[in-house]
Scaffold this motif. Structure first.
Motif, PDB file in Angstrom:
ATOM      1  N   GLN A 289      -6.573   2.446 -10.130  1.00 33.77           N
ATOM      2  CA  GLN A 289      -5.804   2.484  -8.881  1.00 33.77           C
ATOM      3  C   GLN A 289      -6.682   2.069  -7.691  1.00 33.77           C
ATOM      4  OE1 GLN A 289      -2.636   2.970  -8.191  1.00 33.77           O
ATOM      5  NE2 GLN A 289      -2.018   3.298 -10.326  1.00 33.77           N
ATOM      6  N   ILE A 290      -7.935   2.502  -7.670  1.00 38.83           N
ATOM      7  CA  ILE A 290      -8.826   2.108  -6.579  1.00 38.83           C
ATOM      8  C   ILE A 290      -9.083   0.605  -6.626  1.00 38.83           C
ATOM      9  CG2 ILE A 290     -11.150   2.356  -5.627  1.00 38.83           C
ATOM     10  CD1 ILE A 290      -9.323   4.734  -5.092  1.00 38.83           C
ATOM     11  N   GLN A 291      -9.291   0.065  -7.812  1.00 36.34           N
ATOM     12  CA  GLN A 291      -9.507  -1.379  -7.947  1.00 36.34           C
ATOM     13  C   GLN A 291      -8.276  -2.157  -7.494  1.00 36.34           C
ATOM     14  OE1 GLN A 291     -10.571  -1.808 -12.084  1.00 36.34           O
ATOM     15  NE2 GLN A 291     -12.579  -0.817 -11.827  1.00 36.34           N
ATOM     16  N   ARG A 292      -7.105  -1.653  -7.863  1.00 35.07           N
ATOM     17  CA  ARG A 292      -5.848  -2.311  -7.442  1.00 35.07           C
ATOM     18  C   ARG A 292      -5.731  -2.303  -5.930  1.00 35.07           C
ATOM     19  NH1 ARG A 292       0.268  -0.157  -8.873  1.00 35.07           N
ATOM     20  NH2 ARG A 292       1.383  -1.799  -7.732  1.00 35.07           N
ATOM     21  N   LEU A 293      -6.078  -1.175  -5.290  1.00 34.40           N
ATOM     22  CA  LEU A 293      -6.013  -1.088  -3.824  1.00 34.40           C
ATOM     23  C   LEU A 293      -6.995  -2.062  -3.193  1.00 34.40           C
ATOM     24  CD1 LEU A 293      -4.972   0.270  -1.231  1.00 34.40           C
ATOM     25  CD2 LEU A 293      -6.684   2.068  -1.574  1.00 34.40           C
ATOM     26  N   GLU A 294      -8.188  -2.183  -3.744  1.00 31.26           N
ATOM     27  CA  GLU A 294      -9.177  -3.113  -3.203  1.00 31.26           C
ATOM     28  C   GLU A 294      -8.683  -4.555  -3.312  1.00 31.26           C
ATOM     29  OE1 GLU A 294     -13.460  -0.881  -3.843  1.00 31.26           O
ATOM     30  OE2 GLU A 294     -12.478  -1.769  -5.606  1.00 31.26           O
ATOM     31  N   ARG A 295      -8.015  -4.883  -4.424  1.00 28.41           N
ATOM     32  CA  ARG A 295      -7.463  -6.245  -4.548  1.00 28.41           C
ATOM     33  C   ARG A 295      -6.379  -6.487  -3.506  1.00 28.41           C
ATOM     34  NH1 ARG A 295      -7.840  -5.032 -10.148  1.00 28.41           N
ATOM     35  NH2 ARG A 295      -5.595  -4.549 -10.220  1.00 28.41           N
TER      36      ARG A 295
ATOM     37  N   MET B 169       0.851  -1.190   0.000  1.00 30.55           N
ATOM     38  CA  MET B 169       0.000   0.000   0.000  1.00 30.55           C
ATOM     39  C   MET B 169       0.889   1.243   0.000  1.00 30.55           C
ATOM     40  SD  MET B 169      -2.853   1.143   2.793  1.00 30.55           S
ATOM     41  CE  MET B 169      -3.444  -0.541   2.890  1.00 30.55           C
ATOM     42  N   GLU B 170       0.601   2.174  -0.886  1.00 30.85           N
ATOM     43  CA  GLU B 170       1.391   3.393  -1.017  1.00 30.85           C
ATOM     44  C   GLU B 170       0.568   4.591  -0.566  1.00 30.85           C
ATOM     45  OE1 GLU B 170       2.555   3.681  -5.068  1.00 30.85           O
ATOM     46  OE2 GLU B 170       3.553   1.715  -5.099  1.00 30.85           O
ATOM     47  N   ILE B 171       1.256   5.631  -0.077  1.00 25.98           N
ATOM     48  CA  ILE B 171       0.552   6.832   0.354  1.00 25.98           C
ATOM     49  C   ILE B 171      -0.211   7.453  -0.812  1.00 25.98           C
ATOM     50  CG2 ILE B 171       2.498   8.400  -0.035  1.00 25.98           C
ATOM     51  CD1 ILE B 171      -0.032   8.515   2.882  1.00 25.98           C
ATOM     52  N   ARG B 172       0.327   7.283  -2.032  1.00 28.58           N
ATOM     53  CA  ARG B 172      -0.354   7.801  -3.216  1.00 28.58           C
ATOM     54  C   ARG B 172      -1.735   7.144  -3.367  1.00 28.58           C
ATOM     55  NH1 ARG B 172      -0.115   5.566  -8.311  1.00 28.58           N
ATOM     56  NH2 ARG B 172       1.532   4.185  -7.556  1.00 28.58           N
ATOM     57  N   GLN B 173      -1.793   5.841  -3.135  1.00 27.61           N
ATOM     58  CA  GLN B 173      -3.069   5.139  -3.244  1.00 27.61           C
ATOM     59  C   GLN B 173      -4.054   5.626  -2.178  1.00 27.61           C
ATOM     60  OE1 GLN B 173      -1.118   1.219  -2.958  1.00 27.61           O
ATOM     61  NE2 GLN B 173      -2.310   0.649  -4.786  1.00 27.61           N
ATOM     62  N   LEU B 174      -3.548   5.872  -0.985  1.00 29.63           N
ATOM     63  CA  LEU B 174      -4.415   6.366   0.080  1.00 29.63           C
ATOM     64  C   LEU B 174      -4.960   7.757  -0.258  1.00 29.63           C
ATOM     65  CD1 LEU B 174      -2.576   5.223   3.327  1.00 29.63           C
ATOM     66  CD2 LEU B 174      -4.526   4.154   2.169  1.00 29.63           C
ATOM     67  N   ARG B 175      -4.150   8.582  -0.897  1.00 27.51           N
ATOM     68  CA  ARG B 175      -4.630   9.909  -1.319  1.00 27.51           C
ATOM     69  C   ARG B 175      -5.751   9.754  -2.355  1.00 27.51           C
ATOM     70  NH1 ARG B 175      -1.434  13.980   0.618  1.00 27.51           N
ATOM     71  NH2 ARG B 175       0.751  13.464   1.066  1.00 27.51           N
TER      72      ARG B 175
END
Length: 301
Positions: A35-41, A1-7
């Motif tokens: 990017q949101i889908q990648r974070l959910e996976r 998980m990257e801070i960019r994804q959290l933003r």
């Protein structure tokens, strides 16, 4: 998980609209959705419920949002502090100082540092001049306030103040009745209380040279490692001493201070530091201390 994804996640959660969130993030909508889908996976659960009409946070998304916002705020604060450190306006600075600076420059310098560099944290530690050199070499302090001349080696030095020496005498000393000032040569037969050379070599050298210019070598009967101890010994009648005029603020019962007649004898106060380990804030700190010292000299404080 990257801070960019959290933003990305936090922005979508705030807008509840991928198009508006993408506009805020200065990107197009498809990469944001990816990017949101990648974070959910990566997380193993859905963050949003999506349909053609609306986007809403899932219960899991609501719980994660609180943590994500805290993490983003922490990173933002860290970046702000890092920028302050890069610009020399934040950090921690360890200062060593000779005890006599307590009665002159040091209080004004610390007050000025707090006002001009509020994000810089300071520690101050009383140390004799020679000990400061070793402390700089051992990386125990970042800056020294000391009395030259000293064997500095590769250390950098900047003189910041010059103050007159005065005579500290026991209150019942005969020289008090002979006038408003004292000539150095009148002290030739007096027992002196001084710093030992190995603790305050710059101070000791200045006094010894002044006495030598007056035609005598001081007879040192007692030695003291701190200025207040030295003046205390004078108050006890154990001898006389030459001290910086700022030390005359130490009004112990049993001691009086008198100016020297003739050409004034000055004692320097200098900043010393190791340029090889210089920290970003150091240049600004030295400038602030030097300005405070000049202000002290100009106002006679």
């Amino acid at each position: 998980m990257e801070i960019r994804q959290l933003r990305y996640f936090a922005t979508v959660a705030e807008e509840l609209h991928f198009g508006r969130a993408a506009a805020r993030l200065h990107m197009s909508q498809p990469p944001l959705s990816q990017q949101i889908q990648r974070l959910e996976r990566q997380l193993g659960f859905a963050l949003f419920d999506r349909n053609r009409r609306s986007v809403t946070l899932t219960r899991a998304g609501q719980l994660l949002l609180e943590e994500a916002q805290r993490a983003i705020a922490h990173v933002d604060r860290t970046e702000d502090v890092a920028e302050l450190i890069r610009s020399g306006t934040a950090g921690t600075v360890r200062i060593g100082f000779v005890g006599s600076a307590l009665y002159g420059v040091l209080p004004h310098a610390l007050r000025s540092l707090r006002a001009n560099l509020p994000h810089v944290h300071f520690t101050a530690r009383e140390m004799e001049s020679n000990d400061q050199i070793q402390a700089l070499e051992d990386d125990l302090i970042d800056l020294g306030l000391t009395r030259p001349p000293l064997p500095l080696g590769n250390l950098a030095v900047q003189d910041i103040s010059h103050e007159k020496l005065v005579v500290a005498l026991p209150h019942d000393h005969a020289l008090h009745r002979r006038g408003e000032s004292v000539a150095l040569q009148d002290l030739a037969a007096e027992p002196f209380v001084l710093f030992p050379p190995e603790h305050g070599s710059g101070f000791w050298y200045t006094v010894a040279r002044a006495c030598g210019d007056a035609g005598f070598s001081p007879t040192v009967t007692y030695q003291a490692e701190h200025i207040h101890t030295m003046i205390g010994m004078v108050a006890a009648g154990l001898g006389i001493s030459l001290v910086p005029v700022s030390a005359s603020r130490l009004q112990l019962p049993g001691v009086r201070y008198m100016p020297l007649s003739g050409p004034p004898v000055h004692l320097k106060l200098s900043c010393i530091w190791d340029q090889a380990r210089s920290i970003p804030a150091l240049d600004q700190i030295i400038d602030v201390i030097a300005a405070a010292a000049q202000s002290c000299e100009a106002t006679g404080r």
